[in-house]
Write an enzyme that holds these catalytic residues in place. Structure first.
Site: not given
Length: 406
Positions: A153, A293, A325, A389
């Site tokens: 990401c 994020h 997001k 990740f």
């Protein structure tokens, strides 16, 4: 700038949906998800690749690559750069977190049902993670530095940051950079469901992505692409180009901790933010806005909040922090590209998009998250956080152009 998103295709439709606080989430249409624990996603609506490329080319590209070409075409048009006149000095860094998952799954079905001789000769070049950068280079004739970043990401943020460094060291005058993703496939969604990373609010998908809210239960998987054209300042001025903003800082670190979980106390993220601020020649109090994020997963939002407090100290509570997001869902490897565009528009237009679905304050997430409604504000410096990740952290800082010609 070029954007293919669940909120619209093109920068302006995307932006108008953002400041209106609209969610792009809904029931999955790409396949039958009735047996899945999560049955919704943020898909790109009504995407027609033939608006951006010939049918022959479209048939030889995975959906993620089609998105990348479309976003790149928009970015090049926005820049107004004649690539042919500077071909050896224009490069492409476009990455993806997952790559051609649709191609992989469909060709596996062909192998299983019809045998190895029926697998497409385009199988490998359609699915590999570098092919979006390759296809954009081929399609538009950019012969400068070219590779693909893959850092989950954080991918698109790394691609833009590394493009910035390439220009700084003199290896290119302009770079097409960003990320693309199309991972809303049967196996992809099943994998995220199995690791319990996704929200399961199937009865209210548009309210499912709720970063920093006390009742958040996972992210909403999304697809799309965000691509920008970066140019060296003097090169842009010489051709009379109009810049939306400047890239002024880039920090990157590793958590070195866990394959999916962030480092305790957000230590790696805090170091990346501090590095970006230092390289930009700023102090923490100079940052006017943070695009977080902010995935809507319980640990990530809490630890990002802690990281911001560690980096910014007493200034943290005064800085508007929003997670777009909450509206776009999580575009995985494309997120940092789309969110870089958000930062540029915040600087240019003086409006901060909200964090929607923020209804239940979390005592451990106590910053100014611009809840539920867009806010007018003068923003000269904006930070974009991207964490992936594997412990990959990338932070970009954008500033207002220094003069009207840049």
């Amino acid at each position: 700038m070029g954007a293919v998103t669940p909120l619209g295709i093109g920068v302006e439709p995307f932006w108008q949906s953002l400041i209106a606080g609209r969610s792009g989430a809904g029931p999955i249409r790409a396949f039958d998800a009735s047996q899945y624990t999560t049955r919704f996603a943020a898909e790109v609506p009504d995407f027609d690749p033939l608006q951006f490329m010939e049918i022959k080319d479209a048939k030889r590209m995975d959906r993620y690559c089609q998105f990348a070409v479309a976003a790149s075409r928009m970015a090049i048009a926005d820049a107004g750069l004649d690539i042919a006149a500077h071909a050896d000095r224009v490069g492409v860094f476009i990455g993806t977190g997952i790559g051609g998952s649709w191609t992989w799954e469909r060709q596996h079905d062909v192998l299983r049902d019809k045998g190895p001789n029926r697998v497409s000769p385009f199988f490998i070049p359609m699915l590999i993670s570098d092919i979006a950068a390759g296809q954009v280079s081929i399609m538009f004739g950019a012969r400068g530095p070219n590779f693909a970043v893959v850092s989950a990401c954080a991918t698109a943020a790394h691609a833009i940051g590394e493009a910035y460094e390439v220009i700084r060291r003199g290896d290119a005058e302009a770079m097409i950079a960003g990320g693309s993703e199309a991972g809303i496939s049967p196996l992809g969604v099943a994998g995220f469901c199995s690791m319990k990373a996704l929200s399961t609010r199937n009865h209210e998908p548009q309210r499912a992505s709720r970063p920093f809210d006390a009742e958040r239960d996972g992210f909403v998987i999304a697809e799309g692409a965000g691509v920008v054209m970066l140019e060296e300042a003097e090169f842009a001025r010489a051709r009379g180009a109009r810049g939306h903003c400047e890239v002024i800082g880039y920090g990157l670190t590793a958590d070195a901790y866990h394959v999916t979980a962030p480092a305790p106390h957000g230590e790696g993220a805090a170091r990346a933010m501090a590095a970006a601020i230092r390289k930009a020649g700023l102090r923490p109090g100079d940052i006017d806005y943070i695009n977080a994020h902010g995935t809507s997963t319980p640990p990530n939002d809490r630890l990002e909040t802690e990281a911001i407090k560690t980096c910014f100290g007493e200034a943290a509570g005064a800085i508007p922090v929003s997670s777009t997001k909450s509206m776009t869902g999580h575009l995985l490897g494309a997120a940092g590209g789309v969110e870089s565009i958000v930062c540029a528009l915040v600087i240019a237009r003086g409006i901060i998009p909200p964090t929607i679905n923020y209804e239940h304050p979390d005592p451990e997430c106590d910053l100014d998250y611009v809840p539920n409604s867009a806010r007018r504000a003068r923003v000269e410096t904006a930070m974009s956080n991207s964490f992936g990740f594997g412990g990959h952290n990338a932070v970009l800082i954008f500033g207002a152009p220094k003069d009207s010609a840049s």
